[in-house]
Design an enzyme around this catalytic site. Structure first.
Site, mmCIF file in Angstrom:
data_model
loop_
_atom_site.group_PDB
_atom_site.id
_atom_site.type_symbol
_atom_site.label_atom_id
_atom_site.label_comp_id
_atom_site.label_asym_id
_atom_site.label_seq_id
_atom_site.Cartn_x
_atom_site.Cartn_y
_atom_site.Cartn_z
ATOM 1 N N ASP A 114 14.366 27.532 -0.181
ATOM 2 C CA ASP A 114 14.173 28.607 -0.986
ATOM 3 C C ASP A 114 13.904 28.404 -2.454
ATOM 4 O O ASP A 114 14.135 27.390 -2.892
ATOM 5 C CB ASP A 114 15.468 29.529 -0.814
ATOM 6 C CG ASP A 114 15.900 30.061 0.445
ATOM 7 O OD1 ASP A 114 14.938 30.152 1.512
ATOM 8 O OD2 ASP A 114 17.174 30.370 0.723
ATOM 9 N N ARG B 82 6.527 30.421 1.997
ATOM 10 C CA ARG B 82 6.767 31.771 2.299
ATOM 11 C C ARG B 82 6.448 32.390 0.811
ATOM 12 O O ARG B 82 6.829 31.936 -0.173
ATOM 13 C CB ARG B 82 8.361 31.600 2.470
ATOM 14 C CG ARG B 82 8.864 33.282 2.588
ATOM 15 C CD ARG B 82 10.316 33.132 2.323
ATOM 16 N NE ARG B 82 11.280 32.742 3.442
ATOM 17 C CZ ARG B 82 12.438 32.199 3.196
ATOM 18 N NH1 ARG B 82 13.063 31.991 2.039
ATOM 19 N NH2 ARG B 82 13.225 31.781 4.161
HETATM 20 P P1 FDA Z 1 10.062 45.915 -2.356
HETATM 21 O O1 FDA Z 1 11.169 45.395 -3.130
HETATM 22 O O2 FDA Z 1 8.864 46.562 -2.987
HETATM 23 O O3 FDA Z 1 10.426 46.861 -0.973
HETATM 24 C C1 FDA Z 1 9.708 47.289 -0.287
HETATM 25 C C2 FDA Z 1 10.100 48.201 0.806
HETATM 26 O O4 FDA Z 1 11.364 47.827 1.521
HETATM 27 C C3 FDA Z 1 10.892 49.320 0.082
HETATM 28 O O5 FDA Z 1 10.768 50.541 0.868
HETATM 29 C C4 FDA Z 1 12.480 49.169 -0.346
HETATM 30 O O6 FDA Z 1 13.164 50.248 -0.210
HETATM 31 C C5 FDA Z 1 12.709 48.535 1.175
HETATM 32 N N1 FDA Z 1 13.495 47.309 0.616
HETATM 33 C C6 FDA Z 1 13.353 46.293 0.040
HETATM 34 N N2 FDA Z 1 14.840 45.477 -0.046
HETATM 35 C C7 FDA Z 1 15.503 46.345 0.431
HETATM 36 C C8 FDA Z 1 16.892 46.218 0.677
HETATM 37 N N3 FDA Z 1 17.849 44.998 0.097
HETATM 38 N N4 FDA Z 1 17.739 47.019 1.205
HETATM 39 C C9 FDA Z 1 16.943 48.053 2.045
HETATM 40 N N5 FDA Z 1 15.495 48.458 1.590
HETATM 41 C C10 FDA Z 1 14.870 47.506 0.906
HETATM 42 N N6 FDA Z 1 13.577 35.876 -3.140
HETATM 43 C C11 FDA Z 1 13.415 34.882 -3.997
HETATM 44 O O7 FDA Z 1 13.364 34.975 -5.169
HETATM 45 N N7 FDA Z 1 13.600 33.459 -3.314
HETATM 46 C C12 FDA Z 1 13.532 33.491 -1.956
HETATM 47 O O8 FDA Z 1 13.518 32.238 -1.698
HETATM 48 C C13 FDA Z 1 13.527 34.287 -1.147
HETATM 49 N N8 FDA Z 1 13.544 34.492 0.094
HETATM 50 C C14 FDA Z 1 13.342 35.453 0.920
HETATM 51 C C15 FDA Z 1 13.241 35.384 2.317
HETATM 52 C C16 FDA Z 1 12.868 36.506 3.183
HETATM 53 C C17 FDA Z 1 12.799 36.273 4.567
HETATM 54 C C18 FDA Z 1 12.597 37.714 2.599
HETATM 55 C C19 FDA Z 1 12.487 39.015 3.300
HETATM 56 C C20 FDA Z 1 13.011 37.662 0.962
HETATM 57 C C21 FDA Z 1 13.180 36.813 0.263
HETATM 58 N N9 FDA Z 1 13.278 36.942 -1.060
HETATM 59 C C22 FDA Z 1 13.440 35.768 -1.788
HETATM 60 C C23 FDA Z 1 13.654 38.182 -1.585
HETATM 61 C C24 FDA Z 1 12.496 38.847 -2.315
HETATM 62 O O9 FDA Z 1 12.153 38.247 -3.371
HETATM 63 C C25 FDA Z 1 12.605 40.265 -2.516
HETATM 64 O O10 FDA Z 1 13.454 40.464 -3.491
HETATM 65 C C26 FDA Z 1 12.953 41.047 -1.444
HETATM 66 O O11 FDA Z 1 12.285 40.830 -0.247
HETATM 67 C C27 FDA Z 1 12.724 42.652 -1.775
HETATM 68 O O12 FDA Z 1 11.154 42.723 -2.019
HETATM 69 P P2 FDA Z 1 10.110 43.479 -0.904
HETATM 70 O O13 FDA Z 1 9.202 42.429 -0.638
HETATM 71 O O14 FDA Z 1 10.898 43.754 0.409
HETATM 72 O O15 FDA Z 1 9.305 44.534 -1.730
#
Ligand code: FDA
Length: 302
Positions: free
Chosen positions: A128, A179
């Protein structure tokens, strides 16, 4: 609100209070329990729904070399358990949990020991990406392993960091497994895009580059627009299904998860477990203000 929640993740008093009442605060929507047995049940259910798993043992601060070695042993034991259970699951870990703040070489050696056990089972370890203070060390350790021919490890790039495109280009000769995420920590505008629109644009740039030129790309987001763009891009560029997968977090947008599986796309769910769930829980709350309402409703219901 996001900044307040992310700062609260470091507040020890609040941490003790919230952790005493974990279930009441709704933490178990995002965390698959505190024990390995609870976690394995979540793996069974997730695999049963047609989704792969990336296991995360929660905890970021270790205070001794022994604790860090204990975390590495716990990951090795998990990999053995996956093999016995024929689970479709790999592991995703944090280098701080393997001892990075104590000694960089300790963290690197612990990672290598986990990767060796994973290799015995033809399995995989993702490293990560954490706060920017650890970006250089994380990428350097990943690079060292790849240069020594360890090929069952991958890492993560964060679209909110200005540096990530340069980091991706520098990794391409190693044929990386990456990732791509937006980024979950509080970072200053001197190093990270402050506006969501710029983060999203950079995400798409990194994604396209990794899909075209990397070995494997994990498209880790719950963002409808980016997922739609990725689906169109892999179709247009004829990217083979074994060169990418979608990834999402346990408990986040379950209907979207099921929809992707129904449409035949590979999807891996990051499933965290363990007693040290507080900072992880706060980062999930920070991602979506509505989650705070969810937490308050959970408390109200008791
Ligand atoms: P965005 O925040 O724009 O959300 C898109 C949509 O998804 C929105 O509709 C939102 O409401 C919904 N959504 C997003 N998060 C939600 C939540 N917690 N609860 C409910 N709904 C939600 N970060 C990092 O810094 N280092 C890492 O190693 C990782 N590893 C990682 C692994 C995996 C498998 C995922 C999916 C994510 C990570 N992350 C991470 C976290 C990442 O950086 C980010 O904070 C989250 O994925 C939220 O961003 P989105 O890309 O979903 O977009």
């Amino acid at each position: 609100m996001r900044a307040v929640l992310l700062r609260a993740a470091d507040n020890r008093g609040l941490q003790r209070f919230v952790m005493r009442h974990g279930r009441r605060f709704g933490a178990y929507r995002f965390v698959a329990g505190e024990t390995v047995d609870e976690f394995m049940e979540a793996v069974r259910q997730t695999n049963g729904a047609g989704m792969r798993v990336a296991a995360g043992l929660l905890g970021e601060d270790v205070h001794s070399r022994e604790d860090a070695a204990g975390v590495a042993r716990a990951y090795c034991a998990l990999l053995e358990r996956f093999a016995v259970a024929h689970a479709d699951a790999n592991v995703a870990l944090k280098l701080t949990h393997l001892g990075l703040p104590i000694d960089r070489e300790l963290a690197a050696a612990n990672l290598e020991s986990v990767a060796a056990v994973a290799a015995e089972h033809r399995n995989f370890v993702r490293v990560d990406m954490e706060q920017s203070a650890h970006t250089d060390a994380t990428l350097a350790i990943y690079r060292e392993l790849r240069e020594r021919g360890v090929d069952n490890v991958g890492t993560v790039l964060q679209a909110y960091l200005y540096r990530s495109e340069a980091d991706l280009r520098a990794l391409l000769p190693l044929q990386p497994s990456l990732r791509i995420v937006k980024g979950a920590y509080l970072e200053p505008p001197s190093i990270a895009f402050p506006r969501k629109v710029d983060v999203d644009r950079n995400y798409v740039r990194l994604l396209e580059l990794s899909l075209r030129e990397g070995r494997f790309t994990a498209i880790a987001t719950h963002d409808d627009a980016i997922i739609a763009h990725a689906i169109e891009f892999v179709r247009r560029e004829a990217i083979a299904p074994e060169r990418f997968e979608f990834q999402m977090l346990y408990g986040v947008r379950p209907r979207l998860q099921a929809d992707l599986v129904r449409r035949g796309y590979g999807l891996r769910i990051a499933v965290p477990f363990g007693a040290q769930w507080f900072p992880y829980f706060m980062r999930r709350l920070a991602e979506r203000p509505a989650n705070v309402l969810f937490m308050l409703r959970s408390m109200w219901r008791g």
